[in-house]
Design an enzyme around this catalytic site. Sequence first.
Site, PDB file in Angstrom:
ATOM      1  N   ARG A 305       0.831  -1.201   0.000  1.00 35.47           N
ATOM      2  CA  ARG A 305       0.000   0.000   0.000  1.00 35.47           C
ATOM      3  C   ARG A 305       0.872   1.260   0.000  1.00 35.47           C
ATOM      4  NH1 ARG A 305      -5.380   1.492   0.313  1.00 35.47           N
ATOM      5  NH2 ARG A 305      -6.236  -0.578   0.621  1.00 35.47           N
ATOM      6  N   GLU A 705     -10.226   5.312   6.801  1.00 31.50           N
ATOM      7  CA  GLU A 705      -8.813   5.659   6.811  1.00 31.50           C
ATOM      8  C   GLU A 705      -8.461   7.004   6.178  1.00 31.50           C
ATOM      9  OE1 GLU A 705      -8.042   1.664   5.134  1.00 31.50           O
ATOM     10  OE2 GLU A 705      -6.388   1.651   6.561  1.00 31.50           O
TER      11      GLU A 705
END
Length: 746
Positions: A305, A705
């Site tokens: 990520r 997030e």
Amino acid sequence: MAKMADTELHVRGLSRYVDDQVPPKNCLYCVILYSAIARGRIISIDVNEAQNAPGIVRIITAGDIPGENQIGSIILDEPLLAEDEIHYMGQPIAAVYGDSESAARRALKLIQLQVEEQPAVIDPRIAYQENHLIAPPRTFSIGDADLTMKDCDFVASGRADSGAQEHFYLEGQAAFAFPAEGGGLLIQSSTQGPSTVQKMVSRVCGLPMNAIEVDVRRLGGAFGGKEDQANAWACFAALGTKLTGRPCRMVLRRSEDMLATGKRHPYSSDFTIGLNKEGKILAFKAMYYQNAGAAADLSTAILERTLFHSTGSYYVPHVQVTAVSCKTNLTPNTAFRGFGGPQAMFVFEAALREASRISGISVKELQKINLIQTGQAFPYGMKAENARAQACWERSFEKYQLPKRIKAIEDHPAGRFSRGYSLMPVCFGISFTNITLNQARALVHIYLDGTVGVSTGAIEMGQGVNQKIREIVSNTLGISLEMVKTESTNTTRVANSSPTAASSGADLNGKAAEMACQALKQRILNFMAEEQLNCPPEDLEICANRLYLDEEPLDIPWKEAVEKAYAARVHLSAEAHYSTPDLHFDTATEKGRPFAYHSYGCAYTELTLDRLLGSYSIDLVQIIHDLGRSINSVVDLGQIEGGLVQGIGWMTMEEMLHTPEGKPLTATAGSYKVPDISSVPQIECEFLRDVDNPQAVMGSKAVGEPPFMYGIGAYFALRMAAGIEGPRFEAPMTPERIFMEMRERN
Ligand code: LUZ
Ligand code: MOS
């Protein structure tokens, strides 16, 4: 506004968590012997004296584990109990089971452990040089960054380091195990991933998965810290029950939790960025050294990520970024809100500052002209679809009258107090990067009084996913919210669930719930149309607990339709499975479409710095955030505010220190500073208006997030206020660091 699922229970202290379980009379209490050194070898361990102490039922070490001594998830590199080698301070060595917690704690001191200490490595760059890697490095590349860099008018290089972060969930790690008929186990666990707990308990206890039921009511916070890191504690509780037949409680003290569980990964990174004279970014290169700690945990997924978010919210045509997961003698670091994305975005924003210094073009100009637009490709080949980076940016300037405000700050007279601002655009990819995990199931029952019970794989951890699922169900069935209850998350009702993570809990589970409800509604309407009303089913609707024919209310309440359907033996339960469509990724080329969509936004931060003391106050943060169509604006706003403050904490005050021997110096609530109410700035937030999102349930967007990364803005606003410049960026920007850096450079 409709009443929230959990609010009243929380306020009245009636919400139940794992440790609210009243221990049964014959309950065992488990405590752990943790390593006091970060790296070494176990020479001998003698538990005889401890085993004979009053109230001690059983003490186990690695050799006593009936199944496999292995809790690694992606890579099998993590023993539950240390065998010969010790890899971090806080590593579990023995588990003590007693009739009371105090008896078990007293016995801990009687275990005789001989160890040989070895020099610890805690710096990822040193681990890299010594070839201590979790996995081989990975590189994403598009265009030709090296070649393009040579033609750039401006090239800026530097280094950016970001620190660890303790999750500081209010409810610590906790698990309870109960014996079930026939040698099985019932586990209550404070976990984001009940199916992962089931799998690990199965492996460690040597039991088939169908012998293990995991049930989760809710968590008191998790933030990624209970995605993989809840497993060990559930295994310890399970082992106690498996070996003795008695119920077993495993609840960590705060100090144990802070010592023994993984944190956000610290990163140390080098970057080079190249621009043309108009300020267009042409090329970006970076090398990210991820500090994985002593075992893989989720590090390789987190590293991935980082690469996905290497260029933040910006379009860069030529990119070459490499990341490597380095094995050190810290706790195995783990998932934490943003999952490697924040670390990458911090590096790119640092690169922009250095590019601004070298080129003389303002940061906000560089940001504005390089924000990604629809159709432009990310470094992994996916093209931005419905990009809203610029829309959020432009709306910020208009809504919050930024030109005027920025000018006031830039004109602020020099003196003891200085002011700073920053703009922090965020673009975050929504979906698990492990494509398999992008699936969810729901099981919906309609009871005979018309009320509904919904089970999914979603874990309620304070983020309001249950409320969103209730709203989806209520909306899909056309019945009031009060009639919909979300059940505990249980592996016997919904199997093989993905952890509630990657911001996708409501997207995936909500969609499955919606599909199950659509099927139920269709069944009931078909029955009513064909057997009762003699009309085409498509002319019937349910709305506000009542049937409608051609938009006219009928004298048939929902409850009556349910009763009639039941009497005619119509099936009133439904199960549905959702998997996110059109996701693909090829790790050979590192290209594909890994995300269902991206979430966008922009935060403007203003603050005041006391240049004499290095102390500061973050005065104001103003956000424009793209949520598509918000399912519940109160829940979403709560996530945005909470994420922002947690991000500010990571960037400005939460500092985790270790001795060179790898001993944590900040593993207590008294030595580790998290934001409190007095560090919360004034926050304003507007949801970007008139936007939809066809890629998620009810046109919504995931919210968990992305707002965390707004907090990165505080770091750069502080740097501006302090007048700190140059190619070295180190976070967190604590008052102490500001003070030292201002003195060093002046
Ligand atoms: N967890 C995970 C995550 O297992 N995979 C992911 O891609 C992810 N992304 C964000 C947060 N948690
Ligand atoms: Mo995660 S960082 O558990 O979404």
